[in-house]
Design a protein around this motif. Structure first.
Motif, PDB file in Angstrom:
ATOM      1  N   GLU A 351      23.693  14.563  -2.818  1.00 35.73           N
ATOM      2  CA  GLU A 351      24.394  13.597  -2.192  1.00 35.73           C
ATOM      3  C   GLU A 351      24.221  13.402  -0.668  1.00 35.73           C
ATOM      4  OE1 GLU A 351      28.432  14.159  -3.320  1.00 35.73           O
ATOM      5  OE2 GLU A 351      27.791  14.053  -5.512  1.00 35.73           O
ATOM      6  N   GLU A 352      24.019  14.525  -0.308  1.00 33.79           N
ATOM      7  CA  GLU A 352      23.866  14.911   1.279  1.00 33.79           C
ATOM      8  C   GLU A 352      22.475  14.156   1.788  1.00 33.79           C
ATOM      9  OE1 GLU A 352      24.318  18.272   3.354  1.00 33.79           O
ATOM     10  OE2 GLU A 352      23.105  17.721   4.902  1.00 33.79           O
ATOM     11  N   ALA A 353      21.423  14.556   0.657  1.00 36.27           N
ATOM     12  CA  ALA A 353      19.961  14.062   1.013  1.00 36.27           C
ATOM     13  C   ALA A 353      20.057  12.477   0.736  1.00 36.27           C
ATOM     14  CB  ALA A 353      19.086  14.571  -0.244  1.00 36.27           C
ATOM     15  N   ASN A 354      20.923  12.003  -0.149  1.00 35.27           N
ATOM     16  CA  ASN A 354      20.692  10.490  -0.304  1.00 35.27           C
ATOM     17  C   ASN A 354      21.413   9.881   0.721  1.00 35.27           C
ATOM     18  OD1 ASN A 354      19.397  10.431  -2.916  1.00 35.27           O
ATOM     19  ND2 ASN A 354      21.304  10.531  -4.074  1.00 35.27           N
ATOM     20  N   LYS A 355      22.413  10.343   1.075  1.00 37.37           N
ATOM     21  CA  LYS A 355      23.213   9.829   2.358  1.00 37.37           C
ATOM     22  C   LYS A 355      22.415   9.826   3.735  1.00 37.37           C
ATOM     23  CE  LYS A 355      27.958  10.663   1.671  1.00 37.37           C
ATOM     24  NZ  LYS A 355      28.820  11.533   1.661  1.00 37.37           N
ATOM     25  N   ARG A 356      21.622  10.730   3.812  1.00 36.35           N
ATOM     26  CA  ARG A 356      20.901  10.821   5.127  1.00 36.35           C
ATOM     27  C   ARG A 356      19.562  10.433   4.670  1.00 36.35           C
ATOM     28  NH1 ARG A 356      21.363  16.903   6.815  1.00 36.35           N
ATOM     29  NH2 ARG A 356      20.074  16.075   8.502  1.00 36.35           N
ATOM     30  N   ASN A 357      19.201  10.019   3.550  1.00 38.93           N
ATOM     31  CA  ASN A 357      17.960   9.385   3.192  1.00 38.93           C
ATOM     32  C   ASN A 357      16.806  10.321   3.657  1.00 38.93           C
ATOM     33  OD1 ASN A 357      16.337   7.660   1.990  1.00 38.93           O
ATOM     34  ND2 ASN A 357      16.007   6.327   3.790  1.00 38.93           N
ATOM     35  N   ILE A 358      16.932  11.592   3.247  1.00 35.02           N
ATOM     36  CA  ILE A 358      15.920  12.714   3.650  1.00 35.02           C
ATOM     37  C   ILE A 358      16.015  13.304   2.148  1.00 35.02           C
ATOM     38  CG2 ILE A 358      16.503  13.002   6.122  1.00 35.02           C
ATOM     39  CD1 ILE A 358      17.994  15.332   5.361  1.00 35.02           C
ATOM     40  N   ASP A 359      14.699  14.229   2.244  1.00 33.64           N
ATOM     41  CA  ASP A 359      14.203  14.977   0.949  1.00 33.64           C
ATOM     42  C   ASP A 359      15.392  15.971   0.662  1.00 33.64           C
ATOM     43  OD1 ASP A 359      12.027  15.219  -1.062  1.00 33.64           O
ATOM     44  OD2 ASP A 359      12.397  17.314  -0.507  1.00 33.64           O
ATOM     45  N   ILE A 360      15.633  16.301  -0.311  1.00 35.17           N
ATOM     46  CA  ILE A 360      16.611  17.520  -0.896  1.00 35.17           C
ATOM     47  C   ILE A 360      15.993  18.865  -0.379  1.00 35.17           C
ATOM     48  CG2 ILE A 360      15.274  17.693  -3.169  1.00 35.17           C
ATOM     49  CD1 ILE A 360      19.011  18.630  -2.331  1.00 35.17           C
ATOM     50  N   HIS A 361      14.676  18.915  -0.275  1.00 32.08           N
ATOM     51  CA  HIS A 361      14.036  19.995   0.503  1.00 32.08           C
ATOM     52  C   HIS A 361      14.452  20.418   1.945  1.00 32.08           C
ATOM     53  CE1 HIS A 361      11.922  21.737  -2.864  1.00 32.08           C
ATOM     54  NE2 HIS A 361      11.359  20.616  -3.163  1.00 32.08           N
ATOM     55  N   ARG A 362      14.459  19.080   2.840  1.00 33.78           N
ATOM     56  CA  ARG A 362      14.779  18.921   3.985  1.00 33.78           C
ATOM     57  C   ARG A 362      16.529  19.496   4.258  1.00 33.78           C
ATOM     58  NH1 ARG A 362      10.722  18.194   3.641  1.00 33.78           N
ATOM     59  NH2 ARG A 362      11.081  20.357   3.825  1.00 33.78           N
ATOM     60  N   VAL A 363      17.221  18.953   3.301  1.00 30.10           N
ATOM     61  CA  VAL A 363      18.665  19.527   3.380  1.00 30.10           C
ATOM     62  C   VAL A 363      18.696  21.151   3.074  1.00 30.10           C
ATOM     63  CG1 VAL A 363      20.877  19.651   2.111  1.00 30.10           C
ATOM     64  CG2 VAL A 363      19.557  17.492   2.151  1.00 30.10           C
ATOM     65  N   LEU A 364      17.992  21.647   2.263  1.00 33.46           N
ATOM     66  CA  LEU A 364      18.166  23.166   2.017  1.00 33.46           C
ATOM     67  C   LEU A 364      17.205  23.832   3.207  1.00 33.46           C
ATOM     68  CD1 LEU A 364      17.226  23.092  -1.875  1.00 33.46           C
ATOM     69  CD2 LEU A 364      19.243  24.031  -0.560  1.00 33.46           C
ATOM     70  N   GLU A 365      16.348  23.088   3.719  1.00 32.14           N
ATOM     71  CA  GLU A 365      15.364  23.751   4.821  1.00 32.14           C
ATOM     72  C   GLU A 365      16.441  23.874   6.034  1.00 32.14           C
ATOM     73  OE1 GLU A 365      12.112  21.446   6.058  1.00 32.14           O
ATOM     74  OE2 GLU A 365      11.566  22.997   7.548  1.00 32.14           O
ATOM     75  N   GLU A 366      17.139  22.751   6.308  1.00 32.88           N
ATOM     76  CA  GLU A 366      18.166  22.657   7.538  1.00 32.88           C
ATOM     77  C   GLU A 366      19.045  23.779   7.439  1.00 32.88           C
ATOM     78  OE1 GLU A 366      18.610  18.466   8.611  1.00 32.88           O
ATOM     79  OE2 GLU A 366      20.769  19.203   8.571  1.00 32.88           O
ATOM     80  N   ARG A 367      19.759  23.777   6.197  1.00 33.66           N
ATOM     81  CA  ARG A 367      20.948  24.907   6.255  1.00 33.66           C
ATOM     82  C   ARG A 367      20.192  26.241   6.198  1.00 33.66           C
ATOM     83  NH1 ARG A 367      25.734  22.962   2.226  1.00 33.66           N
ATOM     84  NH2 ARG A 367      25.605  20.721   2.474  1.00 33.66           N
ATOM     85  N   ALA A 368      19.010  26.399   5.439  1.00 37.60           N
ATOM     86  CA  ALA A 368      18.337  27.725   5.412  1.00 37.60           C
ATOM     87  C   ALA A 368      18.022  28.072   6.909  1.00 37.60           C
ATOM     88  CB  ALA A 368      17.251  27.940   4.559  1.00 37.60           C
ATOM     89  N   SER A 369      17.583  27.297   7.690  1.00 35.44           N
ATOM     90  CA  SER A 369      17.081  27.496   9.119  1.00 35.44           C
ATOM     91  C   SER A 369      18.052  28.308  10.063  1.00 35.44           C
ATOM     92  CB  SER A 369      16.592  26.398   9.614  1.00 35.44           C
ATOM     93  OG  SER A 369      17.344  25.357   9.953  1.00 35.44           O
ATOM     94  N   HIS A 370      19.473  27.925   9.672  1.00 38.36           N
ATOM     95  CA  HIS A 370      20.599  28.416  10.284  1.00 38.36           C
ATOM     96  C   HIS A 370      20.817  29.742  10.005  1.00 38.36           C
ATOM     97  CE1 HIS A 370      21.786  24.065  10.718  1.00 38.36           C
ATOM     98  NE2 HIS A 370      21.199  24.279  11.870  1.00 38.36           N
ATOM     99  N   LEU A 371      20.123  30.515   9.190  1.00 39.01           N
ATOM    100  CA  LEU A 371      20.471  31.912   8.615  1.00 39.01           C
ATOM    101  C   LEU A 371      19.628  32.785   9.528  1.00 39.01           C
ATOM    102  CD1 LEU A 371      20.245  31.170   4.711  1.00 39.01           C
ATOM    103  CD2 LEU A 371      22.508  31.891   6.136  1.00 39.01           C
ATOM    104  N   LYS A 372      20.032  33.911   9.801  1.00 41.97           N
ATOM    105  CA  LYS A 372      19.228  34.922  10.722  1.00 41.97           C
ATOM    106  C   LYS A 372      18.384  35.555   9.552  1.00 41.97           C
ATOM    107  CE  LYS A 372      22.709  35.393  14.189  1.00 41.97           C
ATOM    108  NZ  LYS A 372      23.968  36.192  14.634  1.00 41.97           N
TER     109      LYS A 372
END
Lengths: 556, 556
Positions: A351-372
């Motif tokens: 849903e987030e990917a759709n709402k922001r019109n980005i690929d699902i991998h981008r959503v996961l990548e973005e969240r994963a990039s905040h992890l140390k």
């Protein structure tokens, strides 16, 4: 007046053609042809003839159609005149092979044979020849054949003689009827030039050929099956042509079909991964090229022959003239992330990917990039499709460790990326432990463009800088480069692939520089990866194989 | 004329009360009160006083409110007259404890103390007393205290003295001000009867008390902290009452509040898991009761005292008169499936659930039930929340092994169910290896009613028949049974809990009979589970702990 060359990359689902300016590698036009029959793994086209599990075929008519569609489109799109096209190069998936008659016609195009699945093209990922591969390995080990050591100790079910032997075993009439068994790359070159010019790359990596030792002995083939004794003499050819050589000129028939000039120089065929090496600017030792997509191919060249356990193969002149070419690989990388996204990601992420019109991998990548590094507490073994290098074991399976009730999807996603990076690091370390130094990494393929986090993790894990090939069509560019080499300097091309690479191959400005602190932390986690790798991968605990046996038995 | 008793189960989020016909256990009316303040783990109610991580408090006013709301509602709903209510029993989560003054008023109800979090009720899952638990274990081991062996070798941060010592350490004034430190169960009984009647169950399982040896020595408590030397004499009581005894009669004040008759017999308090044993019809050895929900408690009684490594505790008369009561447990079961559903299940599964108007777990269960034993090739270790029994190690973590690119969510779901079943089987085997035989399994709690596949897998894995308690309110029923025992036979109740169980406790008709073929297959897979269990759980490979250390360090 600029000169141009054409490169065509025959892939699994489509062929991608590019028209390139020879002086600087500029990609002037692109054309993609999606195969009508694609990967044939259920029924023979237009019939109800069902294929067995693990079969994967293609229709060679798709390849000809690709030539007919893409080359004229390149000319149309670019406005480049046919007389300014100085050369053509092609690359293919491999080992993708087919039986043909005396005229070069695929047996599957003849009414007499087309209902027999064995008359069609066996695609690289046709895995039904495992019994034949087992037999080849068994006999080679029994006879102490020294060639196995050049292939990491194991001959694959995907390779040429496994597939050829399967035809002999299951369809002796097709085997009998075949005047030739030939790689797809070499068949296209035969079509374009009218000449059989088998290339040193597929011969070396897939058919046990070596420039000094030739093919294995007749004794070996007889030991596999008495009818197989003369497979090389009867169904193949001992004339092998090195990469960079000119195979011939375009035939009149093909000139008509493609709207190019008759006699246009055609390069000896090549393989997608191997042809990418010079297209990623790499023309010497110390630099590993990673072709990163659903899987990763790791390509290296070195002056010396080293027998490295668990690699796919080392072939003299197999990638670049004057060097031993090394190939290793991971059997699933992008495929693991695709599996994860399909099977393990909650709807709210989509849903987030759709709402922001980005690929699902981008959503996961973005969240994963905040992890140390190390923050998730997770560690995975990247064996969802077995392990190609350095364990060479298709029966291994994926592992995820460290999950808690707080574990989030993006943490698993990142752990899977890290696992594939550890897998690459293991390959790098194995090369280095056996004397082949790797200073820098060069990436091409779909993944590096799409996933910056992944590239940074690879840099941090391996402690090496990564550069990215500028072209998003690296194999087709490489083929176009070999096309320019086939033309030769006298015709506006180049004397050799090294010269072509200097002018035609480029890198992106972007560099992924390892973060030293992250690298040190990853060293700790990698030590744990390596321990699990050896525990589950080298026989100490055979649980993965036992589970696969139980799984197999449950289906009987 | 029928007689009735009331049982009230004080849980984590709510209190559940039932009114039961004494002659046959029929549940005539039910009433649930959801605590207004619920679990307090962020701010003290009505303040901006923030709690530290791992804190979990409750408001004792919620308990009184529960009495006031539920009991009159039971009377209203059932139409039963107050004179026909012959007894009341209650059970509580444990160890849930609070400091009170001389009048029995919780310190958090006094203006002077209410801003100090330590004046509130510490709920069972308050985990902030880990340093105190570590100290208790260290001192006990140094002093070679033999009581540790009755608690699987480890005293928990959840238990009474860990929490009491935390109050002393962090809020000496509260400790000083407290006339008593008391279990929630005993505080409710004190409220109902005006009498302090500490029960043998919480004293035994949570406060190191033993009917023969009493509490640990003053020397031990002094070694923990000189100010703690007289904790038992100063803050507790050595008068411990056995389960099934009458604590007293309802006070006038409480009679008004609940609309029951003054003097109505009240049973000594009990713990939710322990009180469920007779309510599941079990009154003797050989039968393990599993209270199955977010976690599993495994309850057993036996004539003999056996020191079983890795169980939560063994207490004489801790569950039933005349028997040693054993408790073991798995720290996450339903919680793992809830985690999976929340974090790992694709949207399409939820769409199916919505379309068919069924629970998402039903969709997964249905799909998983079509899989044969071993078909997924997956194996998991059920340590998403550590391992309570038999490894007693909160730092272990979850593992999933055997994944391939074809692995489906329902396969993982089933593997997680199987992992929890293997965890229970490991506990059963540990009991048996140490001389406590387990012939049959009896289940109660939320999971058995909701997930038939899970129950069948437990039967198949353990090779034992499973019966299900008829009541969906087993703890409340058990409390009502003890209420009838407190009344005594002369008042229409029962002489003891065994007699009460004969009449009042029932099983469903449904039986889960182990499938012999599946059991044999599961034995093979369990052998692999056990090997991984020992490899990761008993020190051979400490990767889970190392990853947790790295995780912890990453957050600093």
């Amino acid at each position: 007046m600029s000169k141009y060359s054409i490169g065509i990359d025959f892939g699994t689902e489509s062929a991608r053609a590019i028209l390139v300016r020879v002086e600087n590698g500029e990609e002037v036009a692109t054309s993609v042809y999606t195969y009508r029959d694609g990967v044939i793994d259920e029924f023979l086209p237009g019939t109800d003839i069902k294929l067995e599990p693990d079969w994967a075929l293609q229709n060679p008519a798709d390849y000809i159609e690709a030539l007919k569609e893409t080359i004229p489109e390149l000319l149309n799109k670019s406005g480049v005149r046919e007389e300014d096209i100085i050369g053509i190069g092609i690359d293919f998936t491999s080992c993708t092979m087919l039986p043909i008659d005396k005229e070069g016609t695929p047996l599957c195009m003849l009414d007499e044979y087309r209902d027999n699945p064995h008359s069609w093209v066996k695609l690289w990922k046709h895995h039904a020849a495992q019994p034949e591969a087992d037999r080849i390995n068994e006999v080679a080990r029994e006879r102490k054949e020294d060639f196995l050591s050049r292939y990491g100790g194991k001959y694959s079910s995907e390779w040429f003689f496994s597939k050829a032997l399967q035809i002999l075993n299951e369809a002796p009439k097709i085997y009998q009827a075949a005047d030739r068994l030939i790689e797809g790359a070499d068949w296209i070159v035969l079509q374009l030039t009218g000449k059989e010019r088998r290339n040193s790359c597929t011969a070396g990596y897939k058919a046990l050929w070596d420039p000094e030792r030739g093919f294995p002995s007749k004794d070996f083939f007889r030991a596999l099956d008495p009818r197989f004794e003369n497979v090389v003499d009867e169904k193949m050819s001992k004339d092998i042509y090195f990469l960079g050589e000119k195979a011939g000129g375009l035939t009149t028939r093909m000139a008509c079909l493609t709207r190019l000039k008759r006699g246009t120089p055609v390069a000896v065929g090549n393989v997608d991964a191997h042809v990418s090496v010079p297209a990623a600017t790499v023309t010497g030792p110390g630099k590993m090229v990673m072709i990163m997509g659903t899987s990763i191919c790791h390509m290296m060249v070195d002056k010396e022959l080293r027998l490295i356990p668990g690699i796919c193969g080392v072939v003299k002149e197999g990638i670049l003239p004057g060097y031993y070419g090394y190939e290793a690989g991971q059997s699933a990388v992008g495929d693991i992330f695709a599996w994860f996204v399909k099977n393990c990601v909650p709807g709210e992420y989509f849903e987030e990917a759709n709402k922001r019109n980005i690929d699902i991998h981008r959503v996961l990548e973005e969240r994963a990039s905040h992890l140390k590094v190390g923050e998730s507490g997770l560690l995975a073994l990247d064996w969802w499709n077995g392990n190609r290098s350095v364990l060479v074991d298709a029966d291994l399976s994926g592992l995820l460790l460290g999950a808690t009730l707080e574990t989030k999807p993006e943490e698993i996603y990142r752990a899977l990326i890290e696992a594939t990076a550890f897998g690459t690091y293991k390959i790098i370390n194995t090369f280095e432990e056996n004397g082949v130094k790797i200073r820098e990494l060069y990436a091409c393929g779909g993944l590096p463009e799409r996933n910056k986090l992944l590239m940074q993790i690879y840099a941090d894990v391996t402690g090496r800088e990564i550069r990215i090939a500028a072209s998003s069509q690296t194999p087709a560019l490489g083929s176009a480069m070999f096309g320019a080499v086939a033309a030769g300097k006298e015709n506006g091309g180049y004397d050799n692939i090294i010269e072509a690479a200097k002018k035609m191959a480029h890198l992106k400005e972007e560099r992924f520089i390892p973060n030293e602190k992250n690298h040190l932390l990853y060293q700790k986690i990698y030590a744990e990866y390596e321990r699990l790798h050896d525990y589950f991968g080298r026989g100490e605990n055979e649980v993965m194989k036992k589970l696969k046996e139980i799984k197999k038995a449950s289906k009987e």
